[in-house]
Design an enzyme around this catalytic site. Structure first.
Site, short mmCIF file in Angstrom:
data_model
loop_
_atom_site.label_atom_id
_atom_site.label_comp_id
_atom_site.label_asym_id
_atom_site.label_seq_id
_atom_site.Cartn_x
_atom_site.Cartn_y
_atom_site.Cartn_z
N LYS A 1 0.85 -1.21 0.00
CA LYS A 1 0.00 0.00 0.00
C LYS A 1 0.88 1.25 0.00
CE LYS A 1 0.59 1.48 4.51
NZ LYS A 1 1.36 2.63 4.93
N ASP B 1 -2.92 -2.25 10.23
CA ASP B 1 -3.03 -2.13 8.76
C ASP B 1 -3.61 -3.38 8.10
OD1 ASP B 1 -2.01 0.41 8.64
OD2 ASP B 1 0.02 -0.20 8.09
P1 ATP Z 1 3.72 -0.41 7.90
O1 ATP Z 1 3.66 0.29 6.59
O2 ATP Z 1 2.48 -1.26 8.18
O3 ATP Z 1 4.15 0.45 9.05
P2 ATP Z 1 6.32 -1.43 7.22
O4 ATP Z 1 6.29 -1.54 5.73
O5 ATP Z 1 6.99 -0.21 7.73
O6 ATP Z 1 4.84 -1.55 7.78
P3 ATP Z 1 6.93 -4.22 7.46
O7 ATP Z 1 7.85 -4.48 6.32
O8 ATP Z 1 5.52 -4.62 7.31
O9 ATP Z 1 7.05 -2.68 7.85
O10 ATP Z 1 7.46 -4.98 8.76
C1 ATP Z 1 8.27 -4.44 9.66
C2 ATP Z 1 8.64 -5.41 10.79
O11 ATP Z 1 7.80 -6.56 10.87
C3 ATP Z 1 10.04 -5.92 10.62
O12 ATP Z 1 10.66 -5.73 11.86
C4 ATP Z 1 9.92 -7.39 10.29
O13 ATP Z 1 10.96 -8.15 10.88
C5 ATP Z 1 8.57 -7.78 10.91
N1 ATP Z 1 7.86 -8.79 10.11
C6 ATP Z 1 7.18 -9.82 10.60
N2 ATP Z 1 6.62 -10.55 9.62
C7 ATP Z 1 6.94 -9.96 8.46
C8 ATP Z 1 6.65 -10.24 7.10
N3 ATP Z 1 5.90 -11.29 6.73
N4 ATP Z 1 7.12 -9.39 6.17
C9 ATP Z 1 7.85 -8.30 6.54
N5 ATP Z 1 8.18 -8.00 7.81
C10 ATP Z 1 7.72 -8.82 8.77
#
Ligand code: ATP
Length: 284
Positions: free
Chosen positions: A10, A137
């Site tokens: 997203k 989310d």
């Molecule tokens: P958001 O936009 O919802 O804030 P994000 O894009 O910043 O999320 P993600 O990549 O979703 O962050 O994930 C961040 C954290 O979640 C990391 O510390 C990662 O180790 C943990 N994590 C757990 N499961 C997953 C997964 N399936 N994919 C990615 N990260 C994961």
């Protein structure tokens, strides 16, 4: 029976912070849009009880720390269905810690596959409620498309998706700490707020220009100087013809919105020479 599902990333077309709540969280108002950059999540039942998680990124958790596994556990706990031994495999394409809800999207994809396999009559709303127990989310990622998201992000109202356009998405090599950014926000001191009703109206009218004029993320107001590349990427995108550019979520990923394909391709070429993760995407 096994299942495969795409888990779409997203972008935040707008992100506003309304107030800090008594429980320590913030009330947000956001416009979220799914894009065609996706992880691939495969699930197959196995004869032994419990769950295994494998991914092509060795540093991601392989236990319930992985949002995909957490979603599967919640699915069985909340639905009352007897838990089934599962192997979950994730091919990661969405950059991690990027503000693109990659983990939440994997969790939502797991929920969609498990519903298809074990509870085909479960309404999508119910699936989103289970998603809310996994992460704020996740309900958005269960539905996808474009949504106004309020509360912590779990109160959703559907919107029409962006009209056809190109999105150039670029993540610098570092990540931004979400708690650090929230700690810098003093809601009364935010200089501007996005015009979210105006953006919703522009989406209703299919008015790309109107959406572009209103792209805005209040986190950009409080970004520490050390994250200057975020503004450099924005300037590059605007200099190469983006109608607008903004950071998504708590960053550090930046995206530029282009009406036409060829300047978007040129922006991808220029940014790829400088940054590790650059993608040409379309809204879903
Ligand atoms: P958001 O936009 O919802 O804030 P994000 O894009 O910043 O999320 P993600 O990549 O979703 O962050 O994930 C961040 C954290 O979640 C990391 O510390 C990662 O180790 C943990 N994590 C757990 N499961 C997953 C997964 N399936 N994919 C990615 N990260 C994961």
């Amino acid at each position: 029976m096994s299942g495969v599902e795409y888990a779409y990333a997203k972008l935040n077309l707008a992100l506003d912070i309304l107030r800090k709540r008594e429980d320590g969280y913030h009330d947000l108002r956001m416009v979220m849009q799914s894009i065609d950059l996706a992880d691939e999540v495969s699930i197959s039942p196995r004869s032994e009880p419990g769950m295994t998680v494998s991914t092509d990124l060795p540093y991601l958790p392989k236990d319930e720390g992985n949002i995909a596994a957490k979603a599967a556990s919640r699915f069985f706990a909340v639905s009352g269905l007897p838990p089934v031994g599962l192997s979950i495999d994730i091919k990661k394409r969405i950059p991690v810690c990027a503000g693109m809800a990659g983990g939440s999207s994997d969790g939502a994809a797991v929920l969609r596959v498990l519903r298809r396999m074990y509870a085909p009559d479960m309404p999508e709303e119910r699936l989103a409620e289970i998603g809310a127990l996994v992460g704020s989310d996740v309900p958005f990622c269960v539905h996808g498309g474009a949504m106004l998201a309020e509360g912590r992000g779990e109160c959703l109202s559907p919107l029409p998706s962006l009209p056809p356009c190109w999105l150039v998405v670029c993540k610098p090599a570092y990540s931004v700490s979400t708690p650090e950014l929230f700690s810098k926000v003093q809601v009364k001191k935010l200089r501007c707020h996005p015009d979210i009703p105006g953006m919703a109206a522009a989406l209703e009218q299919g008015d790309l220009e109107g959406v572009a004029r209103r792209l805005y993320n209040v986190f950009e107001d409080v970004l520490p100087r050390k994250y200057h590349q975020i503004f450099e990427i924005k300037s590059t995108l605007l200099g190469l013809g983006a109608m607008a550019a903004s950071m998504t979520g708590s960053g550090p990923t930046v995206f530029g919105l282009f009406r036409d394909h060829s300047p978007a391709v040129q922006a991808v070429e220029v940014l790829t020479a400088q940054y590790p993760s650059v993608y040409l995407c379309r809204p879903l």
